[in-house]
Design a protein around this motif. Structure first.
Motif, short mmCIF file in Angstrom:
data_model
loop_
_atom_site.label_atom_id
_atom_site.label_comp_id
_atom_site.label_asym_id
_atom_site.label_seq_id
_atom_site.Cartn_x
_atom_site.Cartn_y
_atom_site.Cartn_z
N CYS A 187 3.70 6.51 -3.30
CA CYS A 187 4.44 5.49 -2.57
C CYS A 187 5.77 6.08 -2.09
O CYS A 187 6.22 7.11 -2.57
CB CYS A 187 4.70 4.27 -3.44
SG CYS A 187 3.20 3.59 -4.13
N ARG A 217 0.69 -0.43 -9.19
CA ARG A 217 1.82 0.31 -8.59
C ARG A 217 2.79 0.60 -9.72
O ARG A 217 3.24 -0.30 -10.41
CB ARG A 217 2.53 -0.52 -7.53
CG ARG A 217 1.87 -0.49 -6.18
CD ARG A 217 2.57 -1.37 -5.20
NE ARG A 217 3.98 -1.01 -5.06
CZ ARG A 217 4.98 -1.87 -5.11
NH1 ARG A 217 4.73 -3.14 -5.32
NH2 ARG A 217 6.21 -1.47 -4.96
N ILE A 218 3.13 1.88 -9.90
CA ILE A 218 3.98 2.21 -11.04
C ILE A 218 5.18 3.00 -10.56
O ILE A 218 5.19 3.57 -9.48
CB ILE A 218 3.22 3.04 -12.10
CG1 ILE A 218 2.70 4.31 -11.45
CG2 ILE A 218 2.11 2.25 -12.71
CD1 ILE A 218 2.27 5.33 -12.46
N GLU A 219 6.19 3.02 -11.42
CA GLU A 219 7.35 3.86 -11.16
C GLU A 219 7.69 4.55 -12.47
O GLU A 219 7.68 3.90 -13.52
CB GLU A 219 8.52 2.98 -10.69
CG GLU A 219 9.77 3.74 -10.40
CD GLU A 219 10.86 2.85 -9.82
OE1 GLU A 219 11.98 2.91 -10.32
OE2 GLU A 219 10.57 2.07 -8.90
N GLN A 236 9.87 -6.36 -13.47
CA GLN A 236 9.05 -5.29 -14.04
C GLN A 236 8.41 -4.42 -12.97
O GLN A 236 7.96 -3.32 -13.26
CB GLN A 236 7.94 -5.92 -14.90
CG GLN A 236 8.45 -6.53 -16.18
CD GLN A 236 9.28 -5.54 -16.98
OE1 GLN A 236 8.86 -4.44 -17.25
NE2 GLN A 236 10.50 -5.97 -17.32
N PRO A 257 7.96 -2.11 -9.51
CA PRO A 257 8.75 -1.18 -8.71
C PRO A 257 9.35 -1.91 -7.52
O PRO A 257 8.67 -2.70 -6.86
CB PRO A 257 7.71 -0.15 -8.23
CG PRO A 257 6.56 -0.30 -9.13
CD PRO A 257 6.56 -1.70 -9.63
N ARG A 283 7.29 6.91 -7.43
CA ARG A 283 6.42 5.74 -7.36
C ARG A 283 5.00 6.17 -6.98
O ARG A 283 4.83 6.91 -6.02
CB ARG A 283 6.97 4.74 -6.35
CG ARG A 283 8.23 4.06 -6.84
CD ARG A 283 9.02 3.40 -5.75
NE ARG A 283 9.77 4.36 -4.97
CZ ARG A 283 11.02 4.72 -5.25
NH1 ARG A 283 11.64 4.19 -6.29
NH2 ARG A 283 11.65 5.61 -4.49
N TYR A 284 4.05 5.70 -7.73
CA TYR A 284 2.65 6.10 -7.51
C TYR A 284 1.75 4.87 -7.48
O TYR A 284 2.14 3.76 -7.84
CB TYR A 284 2.17 7.02 -8.64
CG TYR A 284 2.97 8.28 -8.78
CD1 TYR A 284 2.91 9.26 -7.80
CD2 TYR A 284 3.77 8.49 -9.88
CE1 TYR A 284 3.65 10.42 -7.92
CE2 TYR A 284 4.51 9.64 -10.01
CZ TYR A 284 4.44 10.61 -9.03
OH TYR A 284 5.17 11.74 -9.15
N ARG A 323 8.00 1.11 -14.88
CA ARG A 323 7.75 -0.19 -14.30
C ARG A 323 6.34 -0.26 -13.74
O ARG A 323 5.80 0.74 -13.27
CB ARG A 323 8.70 -0.46 -13.15
CG ARG A 323 10.11 -0.61 -13.59
CD ARG A 323 10.84 -0.75 -12.36
NE ARG A 323 12.23 -1.06 -12.51
CZ ARG A 323 13.00 -1.18 -11.45
NH1 ARG A 323 12.47 -1.03 -10.27
NH2 ARG A 323 14.25 -1.46 -11.61
N VAL A 324 5.78 -1.43 -13.78
CA VAL A 324 4.39 -1.61 -13.35
C VAL A 324 4.27 -2.89 -12.55
O VAL A 324 4.95 -3.88 -12.83
CB VAL A 324 3.45 -1.72 -14.57
CG1 VAL A 324 2.03 -1.82 -14.11
CG2 VAL A 324 3.63 -0.55 -15.47
N GLU A 325 3.42 -2.83 -11.55
CA GLU A 325 3.00 -4.08 -10.92
C GLU A 325 1.48 -4.03 -10.82
O GLU A 325 0.92 -3.04 -10.35
CB GLU A 325 3.60 -4.21 -9.53
CG GLU A 325 3.23 -5.51 -8.86
CD GLU A 325 3.70 -5.55 -7.43
OE1 GLU A 325 4.53 -6.41 -7.14
OE2 GLU A 325 3.26 -4.74 -6.62
N ARG A 378 0.84 -1.17 0.00
CA ARG A 378 0.00 0.00 0.00
C ARG A 378 0.89 1.24 0.00
O ARG A 378 2.02 1.20 0.48
CB ARG A 378 -0.90 0.00 1.24
CG ARG A 378 -2.02 -1.03 1.15
CD ARG A 378 -3.04 -0.61 0.12
NE ARG A 378 -4.14 -1.55 0.02
CZ ARG A 378 -4.33 -2.35 -1.01
NH1 ARG A 378 -3.45 -2.38 -1.99
NH2 ARG A 378 -5.37 -3.15 -1.06
#
Lengths: 527, 262
Positions: A526, A488-490, B200, B202, A496-497, A463-465, A427
């Protein structure tokens, strides 16, 4: 629901030291006594028929020595027995000091002579992080003192005692059913009965506690109808075990009298100096009493003279007080007839009878300046100036939607009970007050934005999750609410957001604003 | 070694320049609080477009809090609360703390204060610093409000020193103004190291932290990341070839700060 004190079940911690006498003997004499750890050793007491064994160490009991045996019998089994005198009075004194020490786990403790303690741990475990942690703490503390120990926690003293002596170590049971379940397999000796009663029960074929209730109460009642003491009547013991009959315990309360004294450099011979010293003592006593929240009812002032005489003046007050001026005034009338002789070299003031006396409010500001304010005072000052809504504490709330899963409540309220969090959900550290819409400039075929604009500048997603799909809560939202896919991205700068897409293409729930296409929002920052 | 901006030091006649330089040469490193006590008043400059400011403030605060030896006569576990003060503007820009994302030991110990004006926020910060039941105080103020001048920051420093409660003040989108903070950082996020199982995604958050003003340390620049419960600091060059082991604590000259967007 917060309990009202009476409907909360009691929690009693029973501590049994199975080898108390042996452990104490072993610690009594430095290193040389520990060399006997590998040799059979017994502690003996002299009786009319010769020495009898009181306790045996592990090699001794493996060699066949049992407590209660005559030493001569044990010697036939194991000729190389080493003996040492036992010290039951010392053991009892040691157990008393242990009982006071055991109050670190609860507000009061009771002796369970000859080798046990009972500690009331009702509503204390949260200070240790739960009952299992408390039991661990007890075991660690006793292990540090090199005392063998077995413990149990139960709602009644009887059940805790039984589990500590005959149950698995460190048992924790709750509720009456829990007691019945946990204790049904224990032997009848767990009822704390006299030896002859246990023998009677065994001859009746009742070996376990669960079997006692099978033959019916009336039969046992008839069998033991003229036994009134609890230790001789299994029914009373059973009821005490289940908490049907109260079992008052006698707590160990260490009493320390407030005491202050002055040793004087020069013996004093004049009344004026004596009054000064007495007023100093009274001020010291006032601080001492204030620290304990007490007021004195009886004060004793001892004056030690140079020639070895002691003059004692006693004072009784009608109400508890700790006002130094008042104490000095009362003593002034009693000191007129003191003969100082060659001088008084020591004075001691003792409050042999003190009663609780509520604290009065002194100068708050000065105390706060010198050693900081307390948390509650700090919060009071903040709420008075900033308003009651400004100071709050985040607490979890049962909801799937991230912005509803946290609520704010007044900072010193107890936390509501909640389920544990799912540890695999990452989170964000901070969450925006409202999810902010982002304009997607270029989306990948997988469905997440490759480039988006937020607050006027463009971010490249590197980057992505995800996605983590959170469906709308149908029981409280309208049927047209859209689901969310969180990512979750960077971005390329490493920022990071936490973003989400509201809805999916073709779910038929979008607004007509953009032809039913899903909207993208940025909700969290994040770390 | 040339210091472009020597930090103010108490200079007495008995102190020669060599002594000052040896004191200045003490490098900042994580866990330094164990020897020299906590940094009582730090300012962290960060952009409001990222969560780096609050994250580094928490990381530094927790690092100090963990590395300070528990003195005699203290509680075994420090369960004191943590105060987090935000102005309404800062909360609007960078959001409020989210409990599920906080470090585990702080989740149950956070008290949040939302102040309308910067003056109220400063009042709340000072009240928090005067409270003995707080482990540390975190503040977030956006921009350069007029209330937060040198006098106000001096007041905060004195309160923090008097009561020993550390303050970490996050300055969002602020210019480097006058301040009496003992340590002043500028932090930005940097790309995180790839995760082992999902390259991939973060990874573990990493930040570039530049210590541009400190009272007892030479300035320098580090890459910080949280390694489990410990804060790790690496020099920029060591980060390229990813050597997690031996650290080189010799700080180079300050890199020239690149203009935004370059």
């Amino acid at each position: 629901m917060i309990g009202h004190g009476n409907d909360r079940p009691r929690r009693i911690l029973s501590i049994w030291l199975p080898a108390l006498a042996m452990d104490r003997w072993r610690q009594g004499g430095g290193k040389e006594r520990r060399e006997f750890d590998r040799q059979p050793l017994v502690l003996i007491a002299d009786t009319a028929h010769g020495p009898r064994i009181e306790a045996a160490n592990r090699p001794g009991s493996e060699a066949g020595a049992r407590p209660g045996m005559m030493l001569a019998d044990a010697r036939t089994l194991c000729p190389q027995l080493i003996t040492a005198p036992s010290d039951p009075a010392g053991d009892l004194a040691f157990l008393e000091s242990l009982a006071v020490w055991a109050q670190r786990w609860g507000p009061w403790s009771a002796l369970d002579a000859p080798d046990g303690l009972l500690v009331d741990v009702t509503s204390v475990p949260h200070l240790f992080g739960g009952e299992t942690r408390l039991v661990e703490d007890v075991h660690n503390a006793f292990a540090r003192r090199e005392l063998a120990v077995r413990t149990a926690i139960a709602p009644t003293a009887g059940a805790a005692w039984a589990l500590a002596h005959y149950g698995p170590p460190g048992t924790i049971v709750e509720g009456r059913e829990g007691i019945a379940r946990a204790l049904s397999d224990l032997p009848v000796a767990a009822l704390r009965l006299d030896k002859d009663v246990v023998t009677v029960l065994r001859r009746l074929g009742l070996k376990r506690l669960g079997e006692v209730s099978t033959i019916g109460r009336d039969a046992i009642q008839r069998r033991f109808r003229n036994r009134k003491s609890p230790a001789a009547n299994p029914l009373i013991r059973l009821d005490q075990l289940l908490g049907l009959v109260p079992e008052p315990l006698l707590p160990v309360v260490p009493v320390q009298m407030p005491l202050v004294q002055r040793r004087l450099m020069e013996p004093i011979r004049h009344r004026q100096l004596l009054d000064t010293v007495v007023s100093d003592l009274a001020a010291d006593m006032a601080r001492e009493l204030e620290g304990r929240g007490l007021g004195a009812r009886r004060l004793e002032l001892g004056l030690w003279r140079v020639d070895g005489e002691v003059v004692v003046r006693r004072l009784e007050m009608a109400a508890a007080t700790r006002d130094p001026a008042h104490i000095v005034r009362l003593f002034a009338a009693r000191l007129d007839d003191v003969d100082a002789g060659f001088g008084i070299e020591m004075l001691r003031l003792r409050a042999s009878w003190a009663e609780p006396l509520a604290l009065e409010q002194g100068d708050i500001e000065a105390a706060a300046e010198s050693h900081g304010t307390s948390l509650s005072a700090c919060i009071d000052r903040l709420t008075v100036r900033l308003g009651p809504r400004a100071v709050s504490r985040p607490v979890p709330f049962a909801s799937h939607l991230p912005e509803r899963a946290q609520r704010w409540q007044p900072p010193l309220d107890p936390e509501p009970a909640s389920q544990g969090l799912l540890a695999f959900h990452e989170r964000p550290l901070k969450m925006l007050e409202k999810p902010e819409m982002i304009a997607v400039l270029y989306a990948t075929p997988d469905g997440y934005p490759q480039r988006f604009r937020w607050r006027g500048s463009v971010h490249e997603v590197v980057r992505v999750e995800g996605p983590e799909r959170i469906a709308p809560e149908w029981w409280r939202e309208r049927g047209s609410a859209r689901l969310r896919d969180y990512y979750r991205i960077e971005d390329d700068h490493g920022r990071r957001y936490w973003i989400y897409r509201q809805g999916i293409i073709g779910d038929g729930r979008g607004s007509d604003r953009n032809g039913g296409l899903p909207d993208w929002y940025l909700q969290g920052l994040c770390a | 070694m040339i210091h472009t901006d020597p930090a103010p030091l108490p200079f007495t006649a008995f102190e020669d320049v060599a002594a000052i330089s040896t004191r200045r040469s003490a490098r900042w490193r994580p866990g330094l609080a164990a020897q020299s006590g906590p940094a009582l008043h730090s300012e962290i400059f960060a952009s409001s477009r990222e969560g780096a400011g609050a994250a580094v403030a928490l990381a530094l605060a927790l690092d100090d809090w963990r590395s300070i030896p528990r003195g005699e006569g203290r509680e075994e576990e420090d369960r004191r609360e943590v105060l987090w003060v935000q102005t309404r503007e800062a909360a609007r820009l960078s959001g409020r703390p989210y409990r599920a994302g906080l470090p585990l030991e702080l989740a149950t110990r956070l008290i949040h204060v939302l102040a309308d004006k910067p003056e109220d926020a400063l009042f709340a910060l000072e009240e928090g610093l005067r409270c003995r039941d707080l482990a540390f105080v975190i503040g977030e103020v956006s921009g350069n409000p007029r209330a937060l001048d040198f006098t106000a920051s001096r007041r905060l420093t004195l309160a923090a020193q008097k009561h020993g409660v550390p303050l970490f003040l996050v300055r969002l989108d602020a210019q480097r103004d006058l301040s009496s903070a003992r340590m002043r950082w500028e932090v930005t996020s940097v790309p995180s190291a790839p995760l082992r199982w999902n390259a991939q995604a973060p990874g573990v958050p990493a930040w570039r932290a530049e210590l541009f003003r400190a009272r007892t340390h030479a300035p320098g620049e580090w890459l910080l990341h949280q390694d489990g419960v410990r804060l790790k600091a690496m020099r920029e060059r060591a980060a390229d070839n990813d050597t997690g082991g031996a650290m080189d604590w010799t700080a180079g000259l300050q890199r020239r700060r690149l203009p935004q967007g370059a």
